[in-house]
Design a protein around this motif. Structure first.
Motif, PDB file in Angstrom:
ATOM      1  N   GLU A 213       0.812  -1.215   0.000  1.00  0.00           N
ATOM      2  CA  GLU A 213       0.000   0.000   0.000  1.00  0.00           C
ATOM      3  C   GLU A 213       0.848   1.269   0.000  1.00  0.00           C
ATOM      4  O   GLU A 213       0.594   2.209  -0.769  1.00  0.00           O
ATOM      5  N   GLU A 214       1.864   1.315   0.836  1.00  0.00           N
ATOM      6  CA  GLU A 214       2.673   2.530   0.947  1.00  0.00           C
ATOM      7  C   GLU A 214       3.438   2.809  -0.347  1.00  0.00           C
ATOM      8  O   GLU A 214       3.427   3.925  -0.864  1.00  0.00           O
ATOM      9  N   ALA A 215       4.095   1.798  -0.881  1.00  0.00           N
ATOM     10  CA  ALA A 215       4.860   1.980  -2.115  1.00  0.00           C
ATOM     11  C   ALA A 215       3.942   2.284  -3.293  1.00  0.00           C
ATOM     12  O   ALA A 215       4.258   3.127  -4.147  1.00  0.00           O
ATOM     13  N   ALA A 216       2.800   1.601  -3.362  1.00  0.00           N
ATOM     14  CA  ALA A 216       1.855   1.840  -4.458  1.00  0.00           C
ATOM     15  C   ALA A 216       1.339   3.271  -4.431  1.00  0.00           C
ATOM     16  O   ALA A 216       1.243   3.932  -5.477  1.00  0.00           O
ATOM     17  N   LYS A 217       1.027   3.760  -3.241  1.00  0.00           N
ATOM     18  CA  LYS A 217       0.508   5.128  -3.110  1.00  0.00           C
ATOM     19  C   LYS A 217       1.558   6.145  -3.565  1.00  0.00           C
ATOM     20  O   LYS A 217       1.250   7.087  -4.311  1.00  0.00           O
ATOM     21  N   LEU A 218       2.803   5.945  -3.157  1.00  0.00           N
ATOM     22  CA  LEU A 218       3.866   6.875  -3.542  1.00  0.00           C
ATOM     23  C   LEU A 218       4.097   6.835  -5.052  1.00  0.00           C
ATOM     24  O   LEU A 218       4.193   7.884  -5.710  1.00  0.00           O
ATOM     25  N   ALA A 219       4.188   5.640  -5.620  1.00  0.00           N
ATOM     26  CA  ALA A 219       4.423   5.521  -7.062  1.00  0.00           C
ATOM     27  C   ALA A 219       3.272   6.127  -7.854  1.00  0.00           C
ATOM     28  O   ALA A 219       3.493   6.833  -8.854  1.00  0.00           O
ATOM     29  N   ASP A 220       2.048   5.873  -7.420  1.00  0.00           N
ATOM     30  CA  ASP A 220       0.895   6.400  -8.142  1.00  0.00           C
ATOM     31  C   ASP A 220       0.816   7.924  -8.029  1.00  0.00           C
ATOM     32  O   ASP A 220       0.400   8.603  -8.987  1.00  0.00           O
TER      33      ASP A 220
END
Length: 232
Positions: A213-220
């Motif tokens: 969740e954390e990495a996906a949110k940052l990348a998005d």
């Protein structure tokens, strides 16, 4: 609103389908969503929905149509994961790029949207890099792209902005490959690489156990800002 639309190949000899998600208002730009090895499945359609909610026309072409039209697989089901690997082995990536180019032409000529970006995941991340090098796409993003080290000889053809999101613990892209990517691309004026420590391949999937969740949110968030800058 979502629909399935036919797209004519570059030669005009055949057609393939694409999933299209339209925003409420007239779009000023479009984004091609390039599938993983699992086809245009629920996760890819959700990516399209999210882009449409942000005001883009989102188009996900069925790139496996020559092998098996309408593939939808779940990476969390072992048999379907293995089927996806088999499809990957059969897939002609050069033909896939030509289908992406046909999709760009369709969006500009038939749908009347001039600015076109692309975002791809896994296999789609690799194809996003190839799209940046081989077409006139306006901006491209690749998530956990595989095999980019084999394509570094094409980097000089990248004329428009490209972002690559790299999962540092990617089981399909080892550390040596990541190092070669950085050495070849860090000084490229049109390419930006982002590393995500501690996460594995597929971290930005919409559904399933691969998501971080954390990495996906940052990348998005980075992807959204990138497209706002280069497509709006």
């Amino acid at each position: 609103m979502t629909e399935t639309v036919p797209i004519e190949t570059l030669t005009g000899s055949d057609r393939f389908n694409a999933h299209v998600a339209r925003p409420d208002d007239d779009p000023t730009a479009a984004i091609i969503v390039i599938q993983e090895i699992f086809g245009v499945n629920a996760g890819i359609r959700r990516k399209c929905d999210n882009l449409a909610a942000a005001g883009y026309l989102a188009v996900a072409p069925d790139l496996f149509w020559r092998i098996e039209p309408g593939v939808e697989l779940d990476p969390d089901i072992e048999e379907e994961f293995q089927r996806a690997l088999d499809l990957m082995g059969e897939f002609n990536q050069d033909a896939g790029i030509r289908d992406i180019e046909a999709t760009i032409h369709h969006i500009r000529r038939e749908l009347g949207v001039e600015k076109v970006g692309a975002v791809g995941y896994c296999l789609g991340g690799r194809l996003a890099y190839m799209t940046a090098a081989r077409t006139d796409i306006d901006a491209s993003v690749g998530y956990y792209a595989v095999g980019i080290d084999q394509l570094l000889g094409e980097k000089h053809a990248i004329a428009n902005p490209l972002v690559l999101h790299i999962a540092v613990e990617d089981g399909f892209v080892d550390k040596d490959t990541q190092k070669r990517m950085h050495e070849a691309l860090d000084d490229h004026p049109r390419v930006t690489l982002y590393d995500y420590p501690g996460v594995d391949h597929g971290f930005a999937t919409e559904f399933g156990k691969r998501r971080d969740e954390e990495a996906a949110k940052l990348a998005d968030e980075r992807t959204a800002a990138f497209f706002d800058q280069h497509l709006r």
